[in-house]
Design a protein around this motif. Structure first.
Motif, PDB file in Angstrom:
ATOM      1  N   ALA A 149      20.601  32.042  -1.968  1.00 20.16           N
ATOM      2  CA  ALA A 149      21.672  32.998  -2.261  1.00 20.16           C
ATOM      3  C   ALA A 149      21.493  33.611  -3.648  1.00 20.16           C
ATOM      4  O   ALA A 149      22.449  33.910  -4.344  1.00 20.16           O
ATOM      5  CB  ALA A 149      23.056  32.357  -2.110  1.00 20.16           C
ATOM      6  N   TRP A 187      28.314  33.398  17.901  1.00 18.17           N
ATOM      7  CA  TRP A 187      27.734  33.144  16.578  1.00 18.17           C
ATOM      8  C   TRP A 187      27.676  34.447  15.772  1.00 18.17           C
ATOM      9  O   TRP A 187      28.075  34.477  14.606  1.00 18.17           O
ATOM     10  CB  TRP A 187      26.343  32.515  16.711  1.00 18.17           C
ATOM     11  CG  TRP A 187      25.768  32.142  15.388  1.00 18.17           C
ATOM     12  CD1 TRP A 187      25.978  30.981  14.700  1.00 18.17           C
ATOM     13  CD2 TRP A 187      24.894  32.932  14.572  1.00 18.17           C
ATOM     14  NE1 TRP A 187      25.291  31.012  13.504  1.00 18.17           N
ATOM     15  CE2 TRP A 187      24.628  32.191  13.403  1.00 18.17           C
ATOM     16  CE3 TRP A 187      24.318  34.189  14.716  1.00 18.17           C
ATOM     17  CZ2 TRP A 187      23.794  32.675  12.386  1.00 18.17           C
ATOM     18  CZ3 TRP A 187      23.499  34.676  13.705  1.00 18.17           C
ATOM     19  CH2 TRP A 187      23.246  33.922  12.556  1.00 18.17           C
ATOM     20  N   VAL A 219      29.658  35.235  12.219  1.00 16.90           N
ATOM     21  CA  VAL A 219      28.944  35.585  10.988  1.00 16.90           C
ATOM     22  C   VAL A 219      29.362  36.974  10.500  1.00 16.90           C
ATOM     23  O   VAL A 219      29.607  37.178   9.312  1.00 16.90           O
ATOM     24  CB  VAL A 219      27.419  35.479  11.187  1.00 16.90           C
ATOM     25  CG1 VAL A 219      26.674  35.997   9.979  1.00 16.90           C
ATOM     26  CG2 VAL A 219      27.022  34.032  11.467  1.00 16.90           C
ATOM     27  N   ARG A 220      29.465  37.919  11.414  1.00 18.04           N
ATOM     28  CA  ARG A 220      29.854  39.275  11.015  1.00 18.04           C
ATOM     29  C   ARG A 220      31.274  39.313  10.459  1.00 18.04           C
ATOM     30  O   ARG A 220      31.581  40.124   9.590  1.00 18.04           O
ATOM     31  CB  ARG A 220      29.728  40.241  12.200  1.00 18.04           C
ATOM     32  CG  ARG A 220      28.283  40.501  12.583  1.00 18.04           C
ATOM     33  CD  ARG A 220      28.152  41.462  13.757  1.00 18.04           C
ATOM     34  NE  ARG A 220      28.248  42.829  13.270  1.00 18.04           N
ATOM     35  CZ  ARG A 220      29.176  43.704  13.649  1.00 18.04           C
ATOM     36  NH1 ARG A 220      30.079  43.386  14.534  1.00 18.04           N
ATOM     37  NH2 ARG A 220      29.169  44.919  13.148  1.00 18.04           N
ATOM     38  N   ARG A 236      32.609  37.422   8.427  1.00 14.58           N
ATOM     39  CA  ARG A 236      32.620  37.034   7.017  1.00 14.58           C
ATOM     40  C   ARG A 236      32.571  38.251   6.089  1.00 14.58           C
ATOM     41  O   ARG A 236      32.776  38.129   4.892  1.00 14.58           O
ATOM     42  CB  ARG A 236      31.431  36.128   6.698  1.00 14.58           C
ATOM     43  CG  ARG A 236      31.460  34.818   7.444  1.00 14.58           C
ATOM     44  CD  ARG A 236      30.214  34.018   7.168  1.00 14.58           C
ATOM     45  NE  ARG A 236      30.147  32.864   8.046  1.00 14.58           N
ATOM     46  CZ  ARG A 236      29.061  32.156   8.253  1.00 14.58           C
ATOM     47  NH1 ARG A 236      27.933  32.462   7.624  1.00 14.58           N
ATOM     48  NH2 ARG A 236      29.078  31.138   9.070  1.00 14.58           N
ATOM     49  N   TYR A 237      32.271  39.408   6.634  1.00 15.82           N
ATOM     50  CA  TYR A 237      32.090  40.623   5.836  1.00 15.82           C
ATOM     51  C   TYR A 237      33.300  41.522   5.997  1.00 15.82           C
ATOM     52  O   TYR A 237      33.494  42.138   7.040  1.00 15.82           O
ATOM     53  CB  TYR A 237      30.811  41.356   6.263  1.00 15.82           C
ATOM     54  CG  TYR A 237      29.578  40.581   5.918  1.00 15.82           C
ATOM     55  CD1 TYR A 237      28.884  40.843   4.747  1.00 15.82           C
ATOM     56  CD2 TYR A 237      29.121  39.563   6.748  1.00 15.82           C
ATOM     57  CE1 TYR A 237      27.762  40.107   4.412  1.00 15.82           C
ATOM     58  CE2 TYR A 237      28.002  38.819   6.412  1.00 15.82           C
ATOM     59  CZ  TYR A 237      27.329  39.100   5.245  1.00 15.82           C
ATOM     60  OH  TYR A 237      26.229  38.373   4.920  1.00 15.82           O
ATOM     61  N   THR A 269      27.290  45.183   8.114  1.00 18.78           N
ATOM     62  CA  THR A 269      26.405  44.279   8.851  1.00 18.78           C
ATOM     63  C   THR A 269      25.635  45.077   9.895  1.00 18.78           C
ATOM     64  O   THR A 269      26.053  46.170  10.275  1.00 18.78           O
ATOM     65  CB  THR A 269      27.213  43.176   9.578  1.00 18.78           C
ATOM     66  OG1 THR A 269      28.071  43.793  10.550  1.00 18.78           O
ATOM     67  CG2 THR A 269      28.038  42.349   8.609  1.00 18.78           C
ATOM     68  N   PHE A 328      19.432  39.679   8.258  1.00 18.28           N
ATOM     69  CA  PHE A 328      20.824  39.244   8.336  1.00 18.28           C
ATOM     70  C   PHE A 328      20.937  37.863   8.994  1.00 18.28           C
ATOM     71  O   PHE A 328      21.561  36.950   8.458  1.00 18.28           O
ATOM     72  CB  PHE A 328      21.629  40.290   9.120  1.00 18.28           C
ATOM     73  CG  PHE A 328      23.071  39.952   9.316  1.00 18.28           C
ATOM     74  CD1 PHE A 328      23.982  40.136   8.279  1.00 18.28           C
ATOM     75  CD2 PHE A 328      23.537  39.480  10.533  1.00 18.28           C
ATOM     76  CE1 PHE A 328      25.327  39.837   8.462  1.00 18.28           C
ATOM     77  CE2 PHE A 328      24.882  39.178  10.718  1.00 18.28           C
ATOM     78  CZ  PHE A 328      25.779  39.356   9.682  1.00 18.28           C
ATOM     79  N   VAL A 329      20.310  37.709  10.152  1.00 18.95           N
ATOM     80  CA  VAL A 329      20.368  36.441  10.883  1.00 18.95           C
ATOM     81  C   VAL A 329      19.652  35.346  10.103  1.00 18.95           C
ATOM     82  O   VAL A 329      20.169  34.234   9.952  1.00 18.95           O
ATOM     83  CB  VAL A 329      19.763  36.601  12.302  1.00 18.95           C
ATOM     84  CG1 VAL A 329      19.585  35.250  12.988  1.00 18.95           C
ATOM     85  CG2 VAL A 329      20.636  37.530  13.145  1.00 18.95           C
ATOM     86  N   HIS A 363      21.649  33.941   7.179  1.00 21.60           N
ATOM     87  CA  HIS A 363      22.765  33.077   7.565  1.00 21.60           C
ATOM     88  C   HIS A 363      22.306  31.738   8.134  1.00 21.60           C
ATOM     89  O   HIS A 363      22.935  30.709   7.871  1.00 21.60           O
ATOM     90  CB  HIS A 363      23.719  33.820   8.496  1.00 21.60           C
ATOM     91  CG  HIS A 363      24.478  34.846   7.746  1.00 21.60           C
ATOM     92  ND1 HIS A 363      25.524  34.542   6.912  1.00 21.60           N
ATOM     93  CD2 HIS A 363      24.286  36.179   7.625  1.00 21.60           C
ATOM     94  CE1 HIS A 363      25.960  35.634   6.341  1.00 21.60           C
ATOM     95  NE2 HIS A 363      25.220  36.646   6.748  1.00 21.60           N
ATOM     96  N   LEU A 396      21.080  29.761   4.993  1.00 21.89           N
ATOM     97  CA  LEU A 396      22.205  29.307   4.178  1.00 21.89           C
ATOM     98  C   LEU A 396      22.947  28.163   4.867  1.00 21.89           C
ATOM     99  O   LEU A 396      23.349  27.195   4.223  1.00 21.89           O
ATOM    100  CB  LEU A 396      23.160  30.464   3.877  1.00 21.89           C
ATOM    101  CG  LEU A 396      22.642  31.522   2.915  1.00 21.89           C
ATOM    102  CD1 LEU A 396      23.613  32.702   2.834  1.00 21.89           C
ATOM    103  CD2 LEU A 396      22.373  30.945   1.533  1.00 21.89           C
ATOM    104  N   ASP A 397      23.085  28.261   6.174  1.00 17.91           N
ATOM    105  CA  ASP A 397      23.767  27.208   6.929  1.00 17.91           C
ATOM    106  C   ASP A 397      22.971  25.903   6.909  1.00 17.91           C
ATOM    107  O   ASP A 397      23.526  24.821   6.771  1.00 17.91           O
ATOM    108  CB  ASP A 397      24.000  27.661   8.370  1.00 17.91           C
ATOM    109  CG  ASP A 397      24.790  26.637   9.168  1.00 17.91           C
ATOM    110  OD1 ASP A 397      25.884  26.245   8.724  1.00 17.91           O
ATOM    111  OD2 ASP A 397      24.313  26.221  10.238  1.00 17.91           O
TER     112      ASP A 397
END
Length: 143
Positions: A17, A65, A69-70, A72-73, A78, A112-113, A116, A119-120
């Motif tokens: 990040a 999923w 994730v989307r 969050r924005y 996205t 993008f994928v 995430h 980070l996960d």
């Protein structure tokens, strides 16, 4: 053969990040003229997706999923949901879903994928290095 180090460094920065470094690396890639050949991004994306999603993941699982994730924005900045879902499903065995997808959309959704998932997963430095080495090996097969 395209030198993949800037892309590996980009993935490494995204996994931490470290957005300032990621942005600087994107600028470097654009200036170097390598922006059109991000093989290691695609390889890392495919590896990450196949490790993250269960072998029996359904289109509904993928859609849920992507939606999560989307969400969050707040600003909606996205990649498009359907294209992102299609790209994930293509990596999971439905390659025809990306037949007519523009390359820029593919790259945006892959990044993008990938961000995430990494980070996960919160990989250790060693795990990330091993993952990137494997992605570079896979990428080298397609160049």
């Amino acid at each position: 053969m395209v030198h993949e180090q800037p892309y590996s460094d980009l993935i490494r920065a995204m996994a931490r990040a470290d957005w300032d470094t990621a942005e600087a690396l994107c600028d470097e890639i654009r200036r170097s003229g390598q922006a059109g050949a991000p093989y290691v991004i695609g390889a890392a994306f495919a590896l990450a997706v196949n490790r993250y999603f269960a072998p029996d993941a359904t289109p509904t699982d993928v859609a849920a999923w992507v939606s999560t994730v989307r969400a969050r924005y707040q600003d909606g900045d996205t990649p498009p949901a359907l294209e992102t879902e299609g790209l994930i499903r293509a990596a999971l065995g439905e390659p025809e879903l990306v037949d007519n997808m523009p390359a820029e959309t593919v790259l945006d959704a892959e990044i993008f994928v990938l961000v995430h998932i990494l980070l996960d997963k919160n990989l250790s430095v060693t795990e990330l290095d091993e993952f990137l080495a494997e992605a570079e090996d896979v990428a080298a097969e397609y160049q």
